[in-house]
Design a protein around this motif. Structure first.
Motif, PDB file in Angstrom:
ATOM      1  N   UNK A  50       0.841  -1.200   0.000  1.00 41.21           N
ATOM      2  CA  UNK A  50       0.000   0.000   0.000  1.00 41.21           C
ATOM      3  C   UNK A  50       0.881   1.258   0.000  1.00 41.21           C
ATOM      4  N   UNK A  51       1.939   1.248   0.787  1.00 40.78           N
ATOM      5  CA  UNK A  51       2.835   2.416   0.888  1.00 40.78           C
ATOM      6  C   UNK A  51       3.435   2.769  -0.468  1.00 40.78           C
ATOM      7  N   UNK A  52       3.777   1.756  -1.260  1.00 44.44           N
ATOM      8  CA  UNK A  52       4.372   1.998  -2.566  1.00 44.44           C
ATOM      9  C   UNK A  52       3.342   1.965  -3.691  1.00 44.44           C
ATOM     10  N   UNK A  53       2.069   2.032  -3.314  1.00 44.33           N
ATOM     11  CA  UNK A  53       0.957   2.192  -4.258  1.00 44.33           C
ATOM     12  C   UNK A  53       0.890   1.085  -5.311  1.00 44.33           C
ATOM     13  N   UNK A  54       1.135  -0.157  -4.903  1.00 41.90           N
ATOM     14  CA  UNK A  54       1.022  -1.281  -5.832  1.00 41.90           C
ATOM     15  C   UNK A  54       0.094  -2.375  -5.295  1.00 41.90           C
ATOM     16  N   UNK A  55      -0.581  -2.124  -4.172  1.00 39.70           N
ATOM     17  CA  UNK A  55      -1.478  -3.134  -3.609  1.00 39.70           C
ATOM     18  C   UNK A  55      -2.575  -3.512  -4.591  1.00 39.70           C
ATOM     19  N   UNK A  56      -3.028  -2.562  -5.408  1.00 39.42           N
ATOM     20  CA  UNK A  56      -4.088  -2.841  -6.390  1.00 39.42           C
ATOM     21  C   UNK A  56      -3.645  -3.861  -7.446  1.00 39.42           C
ATOM     22  N   UNK A  57      -2.361  -4.144  -7.536  1.00 35.45           N
ATOM     23  CA  UNK A  57      -1.832  -5.114  -8.501  1.00 35.45           C
ATOM     24  C   UNK A  57      -1.870  -6.544  -7.959  1.00 35.45           C
ATOM     25  N   UNK A  58      -2.320  -6.713  -6.724  1.00 35.49           N
ATOM     26  CA  UNK A  58      -2.300  -8.017  -6.074  1.00 35.49           C
ATOM     27  C   UNK A  58      -3.688  -8.450  -5.636  1.00 35.49           C
ATOM     28  N   UNK A  59      -3.913  -9.767  -5.647  1.00 32.39           N
ATOM     29  CA  UNK A  59      -5.064 -10.368  -4.990  1.00 32.39           C
ATOM     30  C   UNK A  59      -4.591 -10.725  -3.591  1.00 32.39           C
ATOM     31  N   UNK A  60      -5.270 -10.219  -2.564  1.00 33.49           N
ATOM     32  CA  UNK A  60      -4.925 -10.617  -1.200  1.00 33.49           C
ATOM     33  C   UNK A  60      -5.533 -11.995  -0.934  1.00 33.49           C
ATOM     34  N   UNK A  61      -5.173 -12.584   0.181  1.00 29.58           N
ATOM     35  CA  UNK A  61      -5.740 -13.881   0.534  1.00 29.58           C
ATOM     36  C   UNK A  61      -7.261 -13.767   0.692  1.00 29.58           C
ATOM     37  N   UNK A  62      -7.716 -12.648   1.249  1.00 28.75           N
ATOM     38  CA  UNK A  62      -9.161 -12.434   1.407  1.00 28.75           C
ATOM     39  C   UNK A  62      -9.842 -12.311   0.045  1.00 28.75           C
ATOM     40  N   UNK A  63      -9.224 -11.597  -0.891  1.00 28.43           N
ATOM     41  CA  UNK A  63      -9.764 -11.499  -2.254  1.00 28.43           C
ATOM     42  C   UNK A  63      -9.894 -12.893  -2.871  1.00 28.43           C
ATOM     43  N   UNK A  64      -8.861 -13.715  -2.678  1.00 26.55           N
ATOM     44  CA  UNK A  64      -8.865 -15.063  -3.239  1.00 26.55           C
ATOM     45  C   UNK A  64      -9.972 -15.918  -2.610  1.00 26.55           C
ATOM     46  N   UNK A  65     -10.214 -15.739  -1.309  1.00 24.80           N
ATOM     47  CA  UNK A  65     -11.306 -16.474  -0.639  1.00 24.80           C
ATOM     48  C   UNK A  65     -12.658 -16.085  -1.229  1.00 24.80           C
TER      49      UNK A  65
END
Length: 107
Positions: A50-65
């Motif tokens: 999030x700090x480096x503004x790239x979190x939107x490029x990832x599926x978190x474990x919760x997103x995957x669930x």
């Protein structure tokens, strides 16, 4: 590498060498301590992304669930963070760059 990182790597390596034994049997901590440690690690990684503004490029474990529930299936073992399709992220930890850390979306 910090002491905490090396201890985590040691835990992972020993578990890999003895997959039939539990973490407590390997004297690597209680299940509760290990779950707590894993949750803290995931939070730190998420904060970094999030700090480096790239979190939107990832599926978190919760997103995957959530995606797995929509498909109606059981979620297979998955990484804590998975790069989304169409993205290529470069995380740079090179200490030769004056200690600067960065993350860029290469898509």
């Amino acid at each position: 590498m910090t002491l905490l990182q090396s201890l985590s790597l040691r835990r992972t390596h020993l578990k890999h060498l003895q997959p039939r034994l539990s973490m407590p049997q390997l004297k690597l901590g209680s299940e509760a301590d290990i779950r707590h440690s894993a949750a803290l690690f995931e939070q730190v990684v998420q904060n970094y992304l999030r700090r480096y503004n790239v979190l939107h490029c990832f599926w978190t474990e919760e997103d995957q669930r959530k995606m797995s529930r929509k498909r109606g299936g059981r979620m297979p073992p998955s990484p804590d963070f998975r790069v989304r399709d169409g993205h290529c992220v470069q995380l740079d930890f090179d200490p030769r760059r004056g200690g600067k850390k960065s993350a860029t979306n290469q898509s």
